[in-house]
Write a protein that holds these residues in place. Structure first.
Motif, PDB file in Angstrom:
ATOM      1  N   LYS A 168      23.438  23.704  26.999  1.00 24.44           N
ATOM      2  CA  LYS A 168      23.677  22.434  27.694  1.00 24.44           C
ATOM      3  C   LYS A 168      22.425  21.565  27.632  1.00 24.44           C
ATOM      4  CE  LYS A 168      27.202  24.177  30.868  1.00 24.44           C
ATOM      5  NZ  LYS A 168      27.602  24.379  32.267  1.00 24.44           N
ATOM      6  N   ARG A 169      22.613  20.275  27.791  1.00 22.06           N
ATOM      7  CA  ARG A 169      21.504  19.331  27.692  1.00 22.06           C
ATOM      8  C   ARG A 169      21.453  18.418  28.912  1.00 22.06           C
ATOM      9  NH1 ARG A 169      20.185  22.503  24.769  1.00 22.06           N
ATOM     10  NH2 ARG A 169      19.752  22.454  22.519  1.00 22.06           N
ATOM     11  N   ASP A 170      20.230  18.042  29.275  1.00 18.73           N
ATOM     12  CA  ASP A 170      19.970  17.028  30.299  1.00 18.73           C
ATOM     13  C   ASP A 170      20.740  17.319  31.587  1.00 18.73           C
ATOM     14  OD1 ASP A 170      18.328  15.734  28.422  1.00 18.73           O
ATOM     15  OD2 ASP A 170      20.063  14.718  27.546  1.00 18.73           O
ATOM     16  N   THR A 171      21.488  16.327  32.102  1.00 20.34           N
ATOM     17  CA  THR A 171      22.185  16.512  33.375  1.00 20.34           C
ATOM     18  C   THR A 171      23.389  17.450  33.259  1.00 20.34           C
ATOM     19  OG1 THR A 171      23.468  14.505  32.964  1.00 20.34           O
ATOM     20  CG2 THR A 171      21.456  14.276  34.286  1.00 20.34           C
ATOM     21  N   GLY A 172      23.695  17.898  32.057  1.00 20.00           N
ATOM     22  CA  GLY A 172      24.742  18.899  31.896  1.00 20.00           C
ATOM     23  C   GLY A 172      24.419  20.175  32.634  1.00 20.00           C
ATOM     24  N   HIS A 173      23.127  20.429  32.843  1.00 13.46           N
ATOM     25  CA  HIS A 173      22.707  21.617  33.588  1.00 13.46           C
ATOM     26  C   HIS A 173      23.017  21.509  35.080  1.00 13.46           C
ATOM     27  CE1 HIS A 173      20.713  23.784  30.385  1.00 13.46           C
ATOM     28  NE2 HIS A 173      20.085  22.684  30.018  1.00 13.46           N
ATOM     29  N   LEU A 174      23.333  20.313  35.559  1.00 16.53           N
ATOM     30  CA  LEU A 174      23.576  20.109  36.984  1.00 16.53           C
ATOM     31  C   LEU A 174      25.052  20.176  37.338  1.00 16.53           C
ATOM     32  CD1 LEU A 174      21.161  17.040  37.473  1.00 16.53           C
ATOM     33  CD2 LEU A 174      20.628  19.484  37.689  1.00 16.53           C
ATOM     34  N   ALA A 175      25.915  20.125  36.339  1.00 19.99           N
ATOM     35  CA  ALA A 175      27.359  20.012  36.576  1.00 19.99           C
ATOM     36  C   ALA A 175      28.024  21.381  36.668  1.00 19.99           C
ATOM     37  CB  ALA A 175      28.002  19.196  35.462  1.00 19.99           C
ATOM     38  N   MET A 176      29.077  21.452  37.491  1.00 21.85           N
ATOM     39  CA  MET A 176      29.917  22.642  37.580  1.00 21.85           C
ATOM     40  C   MET A 176      31.138  22.283  38.418  1.00 21.85           C
ATOM     41  SD  MET A 176      28.481  26.502  38.245  1.00 21.85           S
ATOM     42  CE  MET A 176      29.418  27.935  37.716  1.00 21.85           C
ATOM     43  N   TYR A 177      32.233  22.983  38.222  1.00 23.78           N
ATOM     44  CA  TYR A 177      33.468  22.774  38.975  1.00 23.78           C
ATOM     45  C   TYR A 177      34.021  21.354  38.803  1.00 23.78           C
ATOM     46  CZ  TYR A 177      31.458  26.908  41.171  1.00 23.78           C
ATOM     47  OH  TYR A 177      30.874  28.129  41.388  1.00 23.78           O
ATOM     48  N   ASP A 225      33.791  37.261  36.780  1.00 21.37           N
ATOM     49  CA  ASP A 225      32.654  36.395  36.443  1.00 21.37           C
ATOM     50  C   ASP A 225      33.177  35.002  36.129  1.00 21.37           C
ATOM     51  OD1 ASP A 225      30.032  35.654  35.878  1.00 21.37           O
ATOM     52  OD2 ASP A 225      30.075  36.403  33.823  1.00 21.37           O
ATOM     53  N   TRP A 226      32.292  34.002  36.235  1.00 27.66           N
ATOM     54  CA  TRP A 226      32.618  32.682  35.688  1.00 27.66           C
ATOM     55  C   TRP A 226      32.416  32.751  34.174  1.00 27.66           C
ATOM     56  CZ3 TRP A 226      35.264  30.368  39.022  1.00 27.66           C
ATOM     57  CH2 TRP A 226      34.877  30.187  40.356  1.00 27.66           C
ATOM     58  N   ALA A 227      33.474  32.756  33.433  1.00 29.42           N
ATOM     59  CA  ALA A 227      33.374  32.840  31.968  1.00 29.42           C
ATOM     60  C   ALA A 227      34.591  32.176  31.353  1.00 29.42           C
ATOM     61  CB  ALA A 227      33.276  34.295  31.512  1.00 29.42           C
ATOM     62  N   ASP A 228      34.371  31.370  30.335  1.00 32.93           N
ATOM     63  CA  ASP A 228      35.469  30.695  29.644  1.00 32.93           C
ATOM     64  C   ASP A 228      36.366  31.721  28.959  1.00 32.93           C
ATOM     65  OD1 ASP A 228      34.450  28.261  30.417  1.00 32.93           O
ATOM     66  OD2 ASP A 228      33.316  27.965  28.560  1.00 32.93           O
ATOM     67  N   LYS A 229      37.656  31.515  29.103  1.00 31.46           N
ATOM     68  CA  LYS A 229      38.669  32.305  28.390  1.00 31.46           C
ATOM     69  C   LYS A 229      38.601  33.797  28.722  1.00 31.46           C
ATOM     70  CE  LYS A 229      38.603  29.027  24.538  1.00 31.46           C
ATOM     71  NZ  LYS A 229      38.357  28.826  23.092  1.00 31.46           N
ATOM     72  N   LEU A 230      38.132  34.154  29.901  1.00 34.01           N
ATOM     73  CA  LEU A 230      38.118  35.545  30.313  1.00 34.01           C
ATOM     74  C   LEU A 230      39.469  35.888  30.945  1.00 34.01           C
ATOM     75  CD1 LEU A 230      36.620  38.230  30.771  1.00 34.01           C
ATOM     76  CD2 LEU A 230      35.798  37.299  32.953  1.00 34.01           C
ATOM     77  N   PRO A 286      29.629  16.373  38.803  1.00 36.23           N
ATOM     78  CA  PRO A 286      28.346  16.199  38.098  1.00 36.23           C
ATOM     79  C   PRO A 286      27.184  16.945  38.745  1.00 36.23           C
ATOM     80  CG  PRO A 286      28.975  14.179  39.248  1.00 36.23           C
ATOM     81  CD  PRO A 286      30.166  15.084  39.289  1.00 36.23           C
ATOM     82  N   PHE A 287      27.268  17.230  40.062  1.00 34.04           N
ATOM     83  CA  PHE A 287      26.200  17.951  40.746  1.00 34.04           C
ATOM     84  C   PHE A 287      26.759  19.156  41.515  1.00 34.04           C
ATOM     85  CE2 PHE A 287      25.154  13.389  40.586  1.00 34.04           C
ATOM     86  CZ  PHE A 287      24.090  13.456  39.692  1.00 34.04           C
ATOM     87  N   GLY A 288      27.834  19.720  40.978  1.00 34.55           N
ATOM     88  CA  GLY A 288      28.508  20.826  41.661  1.00 34.55           C
ATOM     89  C   GLY A 288      27.774  22.139  41.589  1.00 34.55           C
ATOM     90  N   LYS A 289      26.873  22.293  40.621  1.00 36.43           N
ATOM     91  CA  LYS A 289      26.180  23.574  40.459  1.00 36.43           C
ATOM     92  C   LYS A 289      25.129  23.776  41.554  1.00 36.43           C
ATOM     93  CE  LYS A 289      25.048  24.814  36.323  1.00 36.43           C
ATOM     94  NZ  LYS A 289      24.352  24.828  35.022  1.00 36.43           N
ATOM     95  N   SER A 290      25.044  25.005  42.025  1.00 32.69           N
ATOM     96  CA  SER A 290      23.983  25.382  42.956  1.00 32.69           C
ATOM     97  C   SER A 290      22.712  25.664  42.164  1.00 32.69           C
ATOM     98  CB  SER A 290      24.394  26.632  43.742  1.00 32.69           C
ATOM     99  OG  SER A 290      23.273  27.222  44.362  1.00 32.69           O
ATOM    100  N   LEU A 291      21.620  25.005  42.517  1.00 37.22           N
ATOM    101  CA  LEU A 291      20.338  25.223  41.847  1.00 37.22           C
ATOM    102  C   LEU A 291      19.452  26.203  42.617  1.00 37.22           C
ATOM    103  CD1 LEU A 291      19.377  21.680  40.512  1.00 37.22           C
ATOM    104  CD2 LEU A 291      20.854  23.440  39.511  1.00 37.22           C
ATOM    105  N   CYS A 292      20.029  26.830  43.620  1.00 36.27           N
ATOM    106  CA  CYS A 292      19.327  27.904  44.335  1.00 36.27           C
ATOM    107  C   CYS A 292      20.366  28.925  44.754  1.00 36.27           C
ATOM    108  CB  CYS A 292      18.592  27.352  45.552  1.00 36.27           C
ATOM    109  SG  CYS A 292      17.688  28.632  46.454  1.00 36.27           S
ATOM    110  N   HIS A 293      20.578  29.908  43.898  1.00 31.83           N
ATOM    111  CA  HIS A 293      21.639  30.880  44.110  1.00 31.83           C
ATOM    112  C   HIS A 293      21.047  32.282  44.171  1.00 31.83           C
ATOM    113  CE1 HIS A 293      25.863  29.956  44.449  1.00 31.83           C
ATOM    114  NE2 HIS A 293      26.182  31.142  43.938  1.00 31.83           N
TER     115      HIS A 293
END
Length: 724
Positions: free
Chosen positions: A596-605, A435-440, A608-615
């Motif tokens: 997370k807040r605001d555009t933080g929901h859009l970020a990954m990897y 899974d994507w999980a911190d410190k796993l 700033p817009f690395g996250k998929s919003l349709c997965h």
């Protein structure tokens, strides 16, 4: 009167004879070596991915089709038959082993028993044939091979003792002879923006919700550049430097023209910025989609839950393409872990068997095996599980038989990578994902991987029996039993009353995570007492690290539903998926963290817009609501027998349909009534009631205190009155 009747029946017989002949003439489809077109098309699809205009290929070995393939079938014809031939590649044609000169488009096969053979060579496309006669047609009953292993002796005689292995041909039911496999495309339909606002020298168009397809520019003219920036969010489309996908065009057009972009993209917003003397009138899109039928449904007394279901289904539909992919923006690849969840969602929504089979063929590729599927250890195991699940829902034993040899070679590869303890741990070339999980931690012998390995061995035993490989079935069963015993001996911690996450240097770590424990519940590996302890100490324990991806929330909530915690799960669905809706989601995301807040929901990897919003893995409520609220699941292949155990989970009422091969199982439940009507199989309705229930036309059996059961026959509508 008798004469009239005779004429009538003669006319009717002629009509049906003509109808049957026409139906037979329409049965032909394009065929190829099994798995080859699936592999070819997955290569085409997955290598369409771009990132800011750059080609972005997959991370794993890509196989290709066989370039020389032999097809044949024997026919016994009452009369001579004219047969049309359509071929992708260079080919020869033989009747009873005798070659026909040239490259015939039409041949005549004499009456009697004859063998028709075609050998096809092609490197650019998959060798494929379409054969169309009245009764001589190409379909999956044809035999095919990529090698004939024949030899000719000194006299010129061809050996009649070939060592060739022939298998049934593959097909996607492509039935248009003039549209060969290499020309296959998903259909499109025009769609238009709901709002357009001026931005700089151009404008930004909002299509109202997440979508997928080709941007079409209308009235394009002039010399200069046209820059198109795509965004799943408005912020992404406006970020010309950081948006994930774009099109940059150099133009020199003297007259107005309409232009369609070459590659399809995922977006809601499109930012169009012309440079130089370029002008345009407007933009629209061609929405690209897989033409699957919406067969499953769900509706309830909870308006928000209904919205969650609808958005889940839309999310899943967007990610159902030539194959089940992970996300429509990125990666647009056939990841096995993502696809495994898609199969389960599919069985409760579209019930599209073809896409399941295509995806399983594409993931596996060819022998020899040089790495795990997608290079991920856990993803190899999901692939095994997906095959038997498919059989359980569809009853398609032939597919299991066809793909079983590739199951064996992959399992042989895995068995060869065990350590001295007979367990699996990281080896060079492996990616242990989970899974994507911190410190796993992925270090050492991770319990989660051993559980999936054990379940895969059990699956191999079941599929070996279906493929009539009984000797291997015994071996796989023995391996699975030994590994299961070893898992509990090495990982169960009696103090923590749970499976620990891993062993390092032969010792248990102190870490307890949710993964192995929740899989152990719905794999039914725990005793009843252990299940209760795991639920209390792990699943309902806030001190155990929480899961933030829909990917693993899928399994966590399934485990809780399997323990009867539908009321708790309903609250979690409304909080988690409802949380995305409150932030304006029109499809569900790859990951959601409410902290997370605001555009933080859009970020990954790190982007700033690395996250998929349709997965695809965000659509799991489809499966949970169908299997654990409506409560429908097969208990034998293809719903020949099935169980319905409805659980309102705090709802006032709910209703829906679960698809099967031969129709739907319709379920309607309130606190006082249950209505059931099923199109296939024999089912058992099991439910709890405070008072003795009544049902029309059937017997109610009390199987334990307050727990009742009704047998459901196909085609009969049942109304149960009870007190929930």
């Amino acid at each position: 009167m008798k004469i009239l009747n005779t004429k009538f029946y003669i006319t009717l017989a002629l009509f049906f004879s003509l109808f049957i002949e026409q139906a037979q003439a329409q049965k032909a489809s394009w065929i190829w070596y099994p798995g080859d077109f699936d592999i070819y098309m997955s290569n085409v699809m997955q290598n369409r991915r771009t990132e800011r205009g750059s080609f972005f290929p997959v991370f794993w070995k890509m196989d290709s089709h066989f370039v020389l393939v032999d097809f044949h079938k024997e026919f016994n014809l009452a009369t001579a038959e004219e047969v049309k031939l359509y071929v992708e590649g260079t080919y020869n044609v033989k009747i009873d082993g005798q070659a026909i000169t040239g490259f015939p488009k039409t041949i005549t096969i004499p009456a009697g028993k004859h063998k028709l053979s075609l050998k096809v060579y092609s490197t650019a496309q998959v060798p494929a044939i379409f054969v169309q006669g009245k009764t001589v047609v190409s379909d999956e009953t044809w035999l095919t091979t990529f090698e004939d292993k024949e030899w000719i002796d000194a006299s010129g005689k061809t050996s009649d003792k070939s060592g060739t292995t022939f298998v049934n041909a593959g097909t996607w039911n492509l039935t248009d002879p003039l549209t060969p496999p290499s020309k296959f495309k998903l259909p499109t339909t025009p769609m238009f923006a709901v709002k357009t606002d001026k931005v700089n020298k151009g404008f930004i168009s909002d299509f109202g919700k997440e979508t997928f397809g080709f941007i079409k520019v209308h009235g394009l003219k002039g010399k200069g550049k046209l820059n198109i920036y795509y965004g799943e969010s408005k912020e992404e489309a406006l970020s010309v430097d950081k948006c994930e996908t774009l099109d940059l065009l150099e133009l020199d057009l003297s007259k107005k023209t309409d232009s369609i972009m070459i590659l399809s993209k995922a977006f809601r917003y499109v930012n169009i910025q012309p440079e130089g003397a370029v002008s345009l009138d407007s933009v629209s899109m061609l929405y690209e989609y897989s033409p699957v039928a919406e067969r499953g449904s769900f509706k309830s007394s909870d308006v928000e839950l209904n919205k969650i279901y609808d958005v889940s289904k839309y999310t899943f539909q967007l990610n159902t393409r030539e194959f089940f992919i992970d996300g429509i923006k990125r990666d647009r690849w056939v990841w096995s872990g993502d696809a495994y969840q898609s199969y389960l969602m599919n069985y409760y929504s579209f019930f599209d068997a073809s896409t399941v089979k295509r995806t399983l063929w594409a993931q596996r590729g060819k022998d020899p095996v040089t790495a795990h599927i997608n290079t991920i250890m856990d993803y190899s195991f999901y692939w095994f599980l997906g095959i038997y699940d498919y059989y359980q829902y569809s009853g398609d034993q032939k597919f299991v038989e066809d793909i079983y040899p590739r199951m064996k070679t992959l399992m042989t590869y895995i068995d060869g990578r065990k350590n001295k303890n007979g367990l699996l741990e990281w080896m060079p070339g492996d990616w242990i994902f989970i899974d994507w999980a911190d410190k796993l931690s992925k270090e050492g012998e991770v319990s989660f991987e051993q559980l999936l390995y054990c379940r895969s061995l059990e699956t191999m035993a079941l599929c070996a029996k279906l493929a009539n490989d009984n000797a291997s079935a015994v071996i796989y069963s023995k391996q699975a039993a030994e590994l299961k015993a070893k898992i509990f001996a090495l990982y169960w911690n009696p103090t923590k009353q749970a499976l620990v996450h891993s062993r390092i240097n032969g010792k248990q770590t102190d870490n307890v995570t949710r993964y192995a424990n929740m899989f152990g519940i719905f794999f039914d590996y725990f005793t009843p007492a252990q299940k209760l302890e795991v639920k209390k100490n792990v699943l309902l324990n806030d001190k155990v690290a929480k899961i933030t991806t829909p990917y693993m929330r899928f399994y966590e909530l399934e485990a809780l539903c399997a323990m009867g915690e539908q009321l708790y799960v309903l609250k979690e669905m409304k909080n988690y998926w409802g949380g995305m809706l409150k932030l304006g989601a029109t499809s569900f995301w790859e990951e959601y963290n409410p902290d997370k807040r605001d555009t933080g929901h859009l970020a990954m990897y790190g982007r700033p817009f690395g996250k998929s919003l349709c997965h695809a893995w965000g659509a799991s409520p489809i499966y949970l609501l169908g299997k654990y609220y409506l409560g429908v699941k097969p208990t034998s292949a293809a719903y020949q027998t099935y169980m319905i155990e409805p659980n309102l989970g705090g709802l006032e009422w709910m209703e829906g349909k679960v698809p099967t091969n031969n129709g739907e199982i319709a379920v309607s439940v309130s606190k006082k009534e249950i209505k059931i009507k099923a199109a296939d199989g024999v089912g058992k309705l099991r439910f709890r009631s405070v008072t003795k229930p009544s049902v029309n036309g059937a017997e109610v059996k009390e199987i334990s205190k307050g727990l009742y059961e009704v047998t459901i026959q196909k085609g009969v509508e049942y109304l149960v009155k009870y007190q929930g």
